[in-house]
Design a protein around this motif. Sequence first.
Motif, PDB file in Angstrom:
ATOM      1  N   ALA A 205       1.020  -1.265   0.033  1.00 28.91           N
ATOM      2  CA  ALA A 205      -0.183  -0.019  -0.085  1.00 28.91           C
ATOM      3  C   ALA A 205       0.917   1.267   0.141  1.00 28.91           C
ATOM      4  O   ALA A 205       0.604   2.181  -0.770  1.00 28.91           O
ATOM      5  CB  ALA A 205      -0.831   0.103   1.207  1.00 28.91           C
ATOM      6  N   ILE A 206       2.009   1.288   0.615  1.00 22.37           N
ATOM      7  CA  ILE A 206       2.896   2.322   0.760  1.00 22.37           C
ATOM      8  C   ILE A 206       3.534   2.567  -0.686  1.00 22.37           C
ATOM      9  O   ILE A 206       3.358   3.720  -1.169  1.00 22.37           O
ATOM     10  CB  ILE A 206       3.977   2.269   1.868  1.00 22.37           C
ATOM     11  CG1 ILE A 206       3.360   2.190   3.122  1.00 22.37           C
ATOM     12  CG2 ILE A 206       5.064   3.227   1.704  1.00 22.37           C
ATOM     13  CD1 ILE A 206       4.371   1.888   4.338  1.00 22.37           C
ATOM     14  N   GLU A 207       3.914   1.523  -1.383  1.00 17.69           N
ATOM     15  CA  GLU A 207       4.596   1.548  -2.665  1.00 17.69           C
ATOM     16  C   GLU A 207       3.731   2.186  -3.645  1.00 17.69           C
ATOM     17  O   GLU A 207       3.719   2.963  -4.414  1.00 17.69           O
ATOM     18  CB  GLU A 207       5.127   0.507  -3.024  1.00 17.69           C
ATOM     19  CG  GLU A 207       6.397  -0.390  -2.198  1.00 17.69           C
ATOM     20  CD  GLU A 207       6.884  -1.604  -2.520  1.00 17.69           C
ATOM     21  OE1 GLU A 207       6.097  -2.330  -3.246  1.00 17.69           O
ATOM     22  OE2 GLU A 207       7.940  -1.855  -2.225  1.00 17.69           O
ATOM     23  N   ALA A 208       2.304   1.634  -3.557  1.00 18.25           N
ATOM     24  CA  ALA A 208       1.410   2.115  -4.529  1.00 18.25           C
ATOM     25  C   ALA A 208       0.983   3.798  -4.170  1.00 18.25           C
ATOM     26  O   ALA A 208       0.752   4.651  -5.089  1.00 18.25           O
ATOM     27  CB  ALA A 208       0.229   1.282  -4.384  1.00 18.25           C
ATOM     28  N   ALA A 209       0.937   4.110  -2.712  1.00 18.76           N
ATOM     29  CA  ALA A 209       0.381   5.429  -2.298  1.00 18.76           C
ATOM     30  C   ALA A 209       1.728   6.303  -2.815  1.00 18.76           C
ATOM     31  O   ALA A 209       1.338   7.591  -3.265  1.00 18.76           O
ATOM     32  CB  ALA A 209       0.104   5.570  -0.995  1.00 18.76           C
ATOM     33  N   ARG A 210       2.973   5.885  -2.717  1.00 12.76           N
ATOM     34  CA  ARG A 210       4.197   6.696  -3.077  1.00 12.76           C
ATOM     35  C   ARG A 210       4.101   6.820  -4.619  1.00 12.76           C
ATOM     36  O   ARG A 210       4.199   8.085  -5.223  1.00 12.76           O
ATOM     37  CB  ARG A 210       5.242   5.998  -2.611  1.00 12.76           C
ATOM     38  CG  ARG A 210       6.834   6.784  -2.841  1.00 12.76           C
ATOM     39  CD  ARG A 210       8.005   6.153  -2.254  1.00 12.76           C
ATOM     40  NE  ARG A 210       8.894   6.986  -1.681  1.00 12.76           N
ATOM     41  CZ  ARG A 210       9.729   7.458  -2.559  1.00 12.76           C
ATOM     42  NH1 ARG A 210       9.835   7.248  -3.976  1.00 12.76           N
ATOM     43  NH2 ARG A 210      10.956   8.098  -2.349  1.00 12.76           N
ATOM     44  N   ALA A 211       3.674   5.914  -5.416  1.00 14.76           N
ATOM     45  CA  ALA A 211       3.783   6.069  -6.765  1.00 14.76           C
ATOM     46  C   ALA A 211       2.710   7.067  -7.422  1.00 14.76           C
ATOM     47  O   ALA A 211       2.913   8.018  -7.972  1.00 14.76           O
ATOM     48  CB  ALA A 211       3.618   4.776  -7.511  1.00 14.76           C
ATOM     49  N   ALA A 212       1.596   6.853  -6.691  1.00 20.73           N
ATOM     50  CA  ALA A 212       0.513   7.912  -6.999  1.00 20.73           C
ATOM     51  C   ALA A 212       0.955   9.139  -6.366  1.00 20.73           C
ATOM     52  O   ALA A 212       0.421  10.051  -7.361  1.00 20.73           O
ATOM     53  CB  ALA A 212      -0.805   7.398  -6.416  1.00 20.73           C
TER      54      ALA A 212
END
Length: 233
Positions: A205-212
Amino acid sequence: MGPQHVTPEAAAALAASDYVIAARKSDADGLLAIRRAVVEPFGLAIVAVDDPPRDRDDPADYPAAVAAWHAARVAAYASVLRARGGSAAFLVWGDPSLYDSSIRIVAALAAELGVDFEVIPGISAPQLLAARHRIVLHPVGAPVHVTTGRRLPEALASGQTNIVIMLLSRLPLDGLADWTIWWGANLGTPSEALVSGRVADVVPAIEAARAAAKEAAGWVMDLALLRAPEASS
């Protein structure tokens, strides 16, 4: 951290300034948009100065690489100040006392030009992270260790169990599956993102939120509080 966090003291300093000097890191520097939003109520012009290149690939002599970059920044800003004169302001992302070199650069600039300067405190990223997650940065009566992503392994090796990590360029979380993390990116801006939970459960979830956040803003600045299971209370 954003236009809404300009304190009355900072507002008075901006109102007394003639212009703002800001580093331009690329042709599409999204951070300049935040700076423009901050100064818009004061009618200040932003003088964008191309940021000198810096070796960010873990150079063998990191302090020397940073010192050379600072010297190049001082020279670039001095050129602007000599040409324009007046009273200039520098906007610092967050709090200039934490992992930011603006004070060092401005102090060197002031010494070179024979002028004075003032530092106005701001809202720090760890302060805003704690507020957003509605937490205290440390257990009762315990310390909090503040470091960078680059130096997290040192903090862990020394036995630190409650750590604020700043200047993240990746998530160095190997071996911390059962720790708790409170993470945030681009705090105080429209692309702000927050994730918290057990490390093993929330890394995707962190990796996805960071990319977003990076996709939305064109840049990303993130930090996190990491706490070992035995330190939680």
